[in-house]
Every structure is written in C-alpha cells, then in structure tokens.
Design a protein around this motif. Structure first.
Motif, PDB file in Angstrom:
ATOM      1  N   PHE A 131      27.799  42.048  43.233  1.00  0.00           N
ATOM      2  CA  PHE A 131      29.228  41.981  42.455  1.00  0.00           C
ATOM      3  C   PHE A 131      29.609  40.500  41.833  1.00  0.00           C
ATOM      4  N   GLY A 132      29.981  40.486  40.622  1.00  0.00           N
ATOM      5  CA  GLY A 132      30.217  39.154  40.013  1.00  0.00           C
ATOM      6  C   GLY A 132      31.794  38.564  40.610  1.00  0.00           C
ATOM      7  N   GLY A 133      32.422  39.384  41.579  1.00  0.00           N
ATOM      8  CA  GLY A 133      33.782  38.614  41.902  1.00  0.00           C
ATOM      9  C   GLY A 133      33.399  37.943  43.189  1.00  0.00           C
TER      10      GLY A 133
ATOM     11  N   GLU B 279      36.672  37.977  32.794  1.00  0.00           N
ATOM     12  CA  GLU B 279      37.823  38.455  33.316  1.00  0.00           C
ATOM     13  C   GLU B 279      38.985  38.562  32.489  1.00  0.00           C
TER      14      GLU B 279
ATOM     15  N   ARG C 217      39.985  34.650  32.238  1.00  0.00           N
ATOM     16  CA  ARG C 217      38.966  33.515  32.333  1.00  0.00           C
ATOM     17  C   ARG C 217      37.535  34.007  32.109  1.00  0.00           C
TER      18      ARG C 217
ATOM     19  N   PRO D 223      42.151  48.719  34.058  1.00  0.00           N
ATOM     20  CA  PRO D 223      43.314  49.664  33.597  1.00  0.00           C
ATOM     21  C   PRO D 223      44.581  49.323  32.732  1.00  0.00           C
TER      22      PRO D 223
ATOM     23  N   ALA E 118      42.302  46.875  46.545  1.00  0.00           N
ATOM     24  CA  ALA E 118      42.004  47.232  45.036  1.00  0.00           C
ATOM     25  C   ALA E 118      40.653  48.244  45.113  1.00  0.00           C
ATOM     26  N   GLY E 119      40.496  48.917  45.985  1.00  0.00           N
ATOM     27  CA  GLY E 119      39.146  49.745  46.178  1.00  0.00           C
ATOM     28  C   GLY E 119      38.000  48.999  46.567  1.00  0.00           C
ATOM     29  N   HIS E 120      38.136  47.466  46.740  1.00  0.00           N
ATOM     30  CA  HIS E 120      37.195  46.688  47.333  1.00  0.00           C
ATOM     31  C   HIS E 120      37.011  46.651  48.648  1.00  0.00           C
TER      32      HIS E 120
ATOM     33  N   LYS F 172      47.334  47.164  45.522  1.00  0.00           N
ATOM     34  CA  LYS F 172      46.098  47.347  45.957  1.00  0.00           C
ATOM     35  C   LYS F 172      45.636  48.138  47.029  1.00  0.00           C
TER      36      LYS F 172
ATOM     37  N   ARG G 135      38.499  31.537  48.730  1.00  0.00           N
ATOM     38  CA  ARG G 135      38.234  31.883  47.085  1.00  0.00           C
ATOM     39  C   ARG G 135      36.815  31.240  47.003  1.00  0.00           C
TER      40      ARG G 135
ATOM     41  N   PRO H 215      36.903  35.487  44.348  1.00  0.00           N
ATOM     42  CA  PRO H 215      38.247  35.817  44.049  1.00  0.00           C
ATOM     43  C   PRO H 215      38.566  37.215  44.536  1.00  0.00           C
TER      44      PRO H 215
ATOM     45  N   LYS I 123      45.558  35.442  49.558  1.00  0.00           N
ATOM     46  CA  LYS I 123      46.587  34.380  48.879  1.00  0.00           C
ATOM     47  C   LYS I 123      47.901  34.380  49.885  1.00  0.00           C
TER      48      LYS I 123
END
Ligand code: COA
Ligand code: AMP
Length: 629
Positions: free
Chosen positions: A140-142, A168, A171, A309, A501-503, A533, A563, A568, A573
């Motif tokens: 996954f890119g995150g 994103e 960014r 969304p 957030a579903g992750h 989330k 991070r 991310p 946070k």
C-alpha cells in the motif's frame, strides 16, 4: 434454493459443494479432488489441478466474446483523467508486460513487489505476474520506506514494479524516493525495478537497475499464460499482526479462483457484464479480491477510482460515479460513508444524481455503526449489507447471500455464516458458548477454498497465531456472539490490531517505533474511538528518568517517527506523556482499561491492578487530547 438449502448442501458434502463450484473455472488440468488434507492442519484445495489466474480473469473472456466489454474503468478526480480498458486491450497490455518481465528473467515462483497507486497499471502488474506464475506482493502506498523494506526482506522479490508517484488530494506522494530508500534499507536487493512514469512526476531512474514501464516492453514477445499447480501461491499480502513484523498471508491459486468466482453472484448478486465498484485500494485485501480478481474472474467491469469520498471535489463524487458508469454494486468501508455524511448530512448531493443503477451497498473492513447504515439506507434507498471478513480469508466469512436469498438485515450484524465456514463462539477453554454469549470467534477447520493455507516463510507463526489456541479451529482474532437465528455480531479484536479508517494497523508495531525514541523509557499505544475513522491510535509515553525536555517536543518527535517509519496511513497524531502506566501486579499493561477510560465507558477495576491511582493520572493526561471526558 434458500440460503439454508445452500448452507446445508455445503455442510453435508463440502467436497462435492466445492467441486461443483470449480466447474465454473477454466482448468488446464482439472483437480482430481477438492480437499488435500495430507498436511493437516495445513489444508489445501484443488492442489493437483493446473490452472492460470490471468487466463481466467482476462483471456477467457476475450475468447468467450467479451473482448469489447470494458474490463476496467479508471476515473481519477484528482488528475481529471477518465479511461476505459476493454478485455481485449487488457489482455494485450498484460501479455506485453508479462513478456517484458519474462525477458528480464521473471519466472514462475519468483516474487515481484508492486508499489503503485490507484491506476489501472497496478492491476495490469498484478495480472502480468499471475500470467507468468510469479507471486506478487502489493504494498500500500500509504506505508513508509521502512515498511516496504521489511516486505522486501521477507518476500525477496526478483523485481519491483512501482509508479513514479501517487496523488493524495493535498500532496504528491513521491514513490520513487520511498522505493530507493526502502531498497537501501533492505538486505535483499531486487534484480531490477520497473517504473511507471506518471505525467504528474517523472522520477529519475537508476541506470542498470530501473527500467521505464514503456521502454521496457518495446519489441518483446507477449507472454502466454503459464499453467500452475492449484496450490501454487498466487500472491502474498502482508497484514498487521501484534508485532512490527507483518504477516505474509499466502493465497493459493485454485481456491482463490473458485471461491471469488462463487462470491460474485451468490454474495454480491452481480452477473457478468455488470459494473462492480469496490472503493478501496489495491494495497488492501478488498482491493485484491474485489478491485482486481473477483470482478475480472467473473467477467464484470471493475472500477479503479483514484480519489476520496469527500474533497475530490465534493461529497457527491461517489454518486457521480454511480450515475456515470451505471454501477450496480458499491462496496466500501463504513468510514467512507461517515465522511460523506459528515459533509452532507441531509444528502443534498445524493439528490443531484440518478442512482437507479445501484442495487445494493456492501460495507466491510470495520464495524458498521447503526447511524451510518441507517443514513445510507435512507439516502440510497437500496439494501445496505454489512459483511465480515479478513485479509486471511480473502472473502466473506459472514454476510448476506443476496444472490441466493436476501435475508432480513439486522442492523449491527453482518448476518450469517457463508458456506465453507462453520463459525463457533468459544470460551477461553475452547468450548462453544450459548447463543447470546460473548466469546472468541473461531471457524472449524478446514477453512474453505481461497483462504490462507499458511504465512509466507512463517508456518510456525501461522500455527501459533491462528491454530494453536483452539485445536481444530481457526482463531479469527475477533470476539463476538451469535443470536438464536444464527446472526453473528462482531464486537472487538482480541489482539492488538486496530482499525483506522478501514485500515488494519498494529498498535504493537507503533509501540516498537515509540520505544526506539531515545527519551522514551516505556510506552503503550491504544485504539480510541473516533467519529470519522472508527478508531485512532493514541500513545502514552513514559520518559527516561532525568529527561527534562519539553514534553511537546518529544510528542512531536514520536509523531514524526511513526509517520516516517510506518507511514501516514497510521494516522498517529495523538500522544501524551505520563509518569507511569497502569499495570497488573505481574507487569502486564492494562491497555483495555485505558481504552475504556479514553472512551469514557464504564469499566470494572481490574482485580490484579497494581495501583488503582494511576487510572486517575491516565484520565487527566487524556483530557487535553479530548478523551476521557
Ligand atoms: N498513499 C499515500 N498516503 C496515503 C494513502 C496512499 N495510498 N492513503 C492515505 N494516505 C495518507 C493520507 O493522505 C493521510 O495523510 P495526512 O496525514 O497527510 O493527511 C493519511 O494517510 C491518513 O489517511 P486516512 O486515514 O485515509 O485519512 P484521510 O483523511 O486521508 O481520509 C477517509 C479519510 C475516510 C476519506 C479515507 O480513509 C477513505 O476514503 N477511506 C475509505 C475506506 C478505505 O478505502 N478502506 C480501505 C479498506 S476497505
Ligand atoms: P482486514 O484484514 O484489513 O480486512 O481486517 C480484518 C478485520 O477488520 C477483522 O478481523 C475485523 O476486526 C475487522 N472487520 C472487517 N469487517 C468487519 C465488519 N463487517 N464488522 C466488524 N469488523 C470488521
């Protein structure tokens, strides 16, 4: 046939049931039988067959007259791009990419890591590997470079296929430096990398190691589909466990084909040719099963959506997509609907679009809260089906089999066990509890086709994580209960996995990162409730004796560290400094109690707590963060 007829038919003859479903797959050599239990409890399905995933997902549809049908719809509100790829184009593009990979030495059994955003080329890369019998692992890119490096060292890929960047809304995600950083960090080095250069960012290539996606394919022979054994791994997908080392879930080829194909009609109630949209990401299991493989194996049109969304450009994006592409089924995580509802509570955007093509909404990936389900039902006017499954299973454990019989929806329940799954709720000693009582959710072995047979390079861990606690069962890691109609309720995880957030994320992995900070003596990360989330990670830090630094600086540093090290997507946070952590007398950190305090829920004082006064200190530390009130 009713759901009960189908479930009972499976239960009375599981092998016969799955052999019948196997009839829908194009085999190079048919399986002699369904279940292979020689290495039980490592079960395998259709192991002695020969088959190719890419042939079933692409070529055969061309041969059967679907060549001109759109296989992939790509819509990127972030870049303003719209594109459709027909099955015949997809076959040609995938055969060419596979040919180029083969020309550089990629063969059956070699691993290939794919690190790409939501663009059709990500699916093409997956299918090109499948065409050759190479085993892909999509990252996954995150995730940050370090997470990619961990996967490179575990999977030991011959090649890595990446894009120059991801996008994103706020960014550009510079994939190439992340990739270079990961290769520098990893002990294993790939032979070569293929880089898809996006218009938005052209990355610098490393001479002799990196090839341009287009140039690399120039003049090569397209590759044919290579038949592989039924138990040949189709892919490895890493998922969070309790530690920083992710679990490499292995998916075998034949069971994957049979099971996913079965789900498309029986669970999602779509016919070949229908447009099916899973609004997720290829880096997650939903993306593997329902952006790439399931819809394509079944001859549907799948949707690759590069957007969010909300905010790309507004809370009407999903409705615009449904109208524009005649989408029949939408599948997403509840968090996406919470985001839309928050921006557009009255559904003003919903009214602007014609949603008549939509027949149902499917939710999974995290708990679907009643408010969100009711809002979605009211706004869309179609059934909303929650369904429960995991990376490990690859498809629904409990759901509403709308293509067989749409069962009444009970809000709060993902409905009932799918054929293949004998779900039991067990107490700590492994005995089934009564209906309505809470326990660990387990599935009687063998698991059905398409589920994990083992973990990559870690069969012992597979046994330890899933099989040893309750012999004869697969332990799901979720706790819940069944009502007397057989409806299942998923209440919580039994381990340190949280869902943001579903992750799916590991608090244990985050604790490892926090603990690496030089000023941190001890730490704990918990998942606290979040309106958008679902959960958010929150860290408690105990600093080394004598550390006089400003706590805000240390907090900022650990936030950055997570991070940089995990990525991310961890959405880490929130952190606070405390003098000590609440523990049992034997030294176990009372994370569950801390969660209850943060969420301001009632809790029983743990009998074994060392010093109850610490709980007041925890609440006080949480108040400035907006928790514990
Ligand atoms: N590549 C790079 N970074 C990514 C990323 C990706 N593919 N996906 C997410 N991120 C980043 C986000 O930009 C964000 O960064 P930030 O801290 O700089 O803002 C961070 O990871 C956290 O992402 P996320 O938790 O997704 O929050 P968000 O505010 O960007 O979006 C939602 C919130 C609800 C809109 C979004 O999570 C969503 O659409 N979820 C749908 C559910 C889904 O796809 N689930 C997958 C499993 S079914
Ligand atoms: P993943 O492997 O990322 O799909 O995450 C799987 C985990 O997400 C499950 O074990 C559950 O904890 C949670 N999950 C997935 N779907 C649901 C659902 N419908 N209801 C409640 N929890 C869910």
């Amino acid at each position: 046939m009713t759901y009960k007829d189908v479930y009972d038919a499976w239960k009375s003859d599981p092998e016969g049931f799955w052999m019948e479903q196997a009839g829908a797959i194009a085999w190079d050599e048919k399986p002699s039988k369904a279940l292979f239990d020689e290495n039980a409890p490592n079960y395998e399905w259709f192991a002695d067959a020969k088959v190719n995933t890419c042939y079933n997902a692409v070529d055969r549809h061309v041969e059967q007259g679907r060549g001109e049908q759109a296989a992939i719809i790509y819509d990127s509100p972030i870049t303003g791009t719209k594109r459709q790829i027909s099955y015949v184009e997809l076959r040609n593009r995938v055969a060419s990419l596979a040919g180029a990979l083969r020309a550089k030495g990629v063969e059956k059994g070699d691993r290939v890591i794919i690190y790409m955003p939501m663009i059709p080329e990500a699916l093409e890369a997956m299918l090109a590997c499948a065409r050759l019998g190479a085993i892909h692992s999509v990252v996954f890119g995150g995730f940050a470079a370090n997470e990619l490096a961990v996967r490179i060292d575990d999977a030991k890929p011959k090649a890595i296929i990446a894009a120059s960047c991801g996008l994103e809304p706020n960014r550009v995600v510079h994939y190439k430096p992340l990739l270079d950083g990961a290769i520098e960090l990893s002990d294993h080095k790939p032979d070569f990398c293929v880089i898809f250069q996006r218009e938005q960012e052209v990355a610098e290539l490393i001479e002799g190691r990196d090839y341009n996606w287009h140039g690399f394919q120039y003049g090569v022979e397209p590759a044919e589909c290579v038949p592989v054994e039924g138990n040949h791994p189709a892919y490895i997908l890493y998922t969070s466990g309790t530690t920083g080392q992710p679990k490499g879930v292995v998916r075998h080829t034949a069971g994957h084909l049979v099971a996913l194909n079965w789900t498309m009609k029986n669970i999602y109630n779509v016919d070949p040719g229908d447009v099916f949209w899973a609004a997720s990401d290829v880096g997650w299991i939903v993306g593997h099963s329902y952006i790439c493989y399931g819809p394509l194996i079944h001859g549907n049109t799948t949707v690759v959506f590069e957007g969010k969304p909300v905010g790309t450009p507004d809370a009407g994006t999903f409705w615009r997509m449904i109208q524009e592409y005649n989408i029949r089924v939408l599948f997403t995580a509840p968090t996406a609907f919470r985001a839309i509802k928050r921006e557009d509570p009255k559904g003003e955007y919903v009214k602007k679009y014609d949603l008549s093509s939509l027949k149902a909404l499917y939710l999974a990936g995290e708990r679907a809260d009643p408010d969100t389900i009711i809002w979605a039902q009211d706004q869309l006017g179609v059934p909303v089906y929650d369904h429960w499954w995991q990376t490990e299973t690859g498809w629904t454990i409990a759901g509403n089999p709308a293509g067989i019989e749409a069962l009444p929806v009970k809000i709060g329940s993902p409905t009932v066990a799918m054929p293949g799954y004998d779900i039991q709720i067990l107490d700590d000693a492994g005995h089934p509890v009564k209906d309505g009582e809470l326990g660990a959710i387990a599935v009687k072995l063998p698991l059905p086709p398409g589920t994990l047979p083992t973990l990559w390079n870690a069969n012992d861990r597979f046994h330890k994580s899933y099989l040893n606690n309750f012999p004869g069962y697969y332990e799901t890691g979720d706790a819940g209960m069944k009502d007397d109609d057989g409806y299942l309720y998923i209440m919580a995880r039994t381990d340190d996995v949280i869902n943001v957030a579903g992750h799916r994320l590991s608090t244990g992995a985050m604790e490892e990162v926090l603990a690496s900070h030089p000023d941190v003596a001890e730490c704990a990360v918990i998942g606290v409730s979040d309106q958008l989330k679902g959960q958010l990670p929150l860290g408690f830090l105990c600093l080394n004796a004598g550390c006089t630094r400003d706590h805000r600086d240390v907090v900022a540093e650990v936030v950055k560290l997570v991070r940089d090290q995990i990525g991310p997507v961890a959405a880490f946070k929130l952190a606070t400094v405390v003098d000590r952590l609440p523990k049992t007398r034997s030294g176990k950190i009372l994370r569950g109690t801390m969660v209850k305090i943060a969420d301001n829920e009632e809790f029983k004082m743990p009998a074994t707590i060392d010093d109850p006064a610490i709980l007041d200190e925890i609440r006080e530390a949480l108040l400035p963060l907006g928790y514990g009130k």
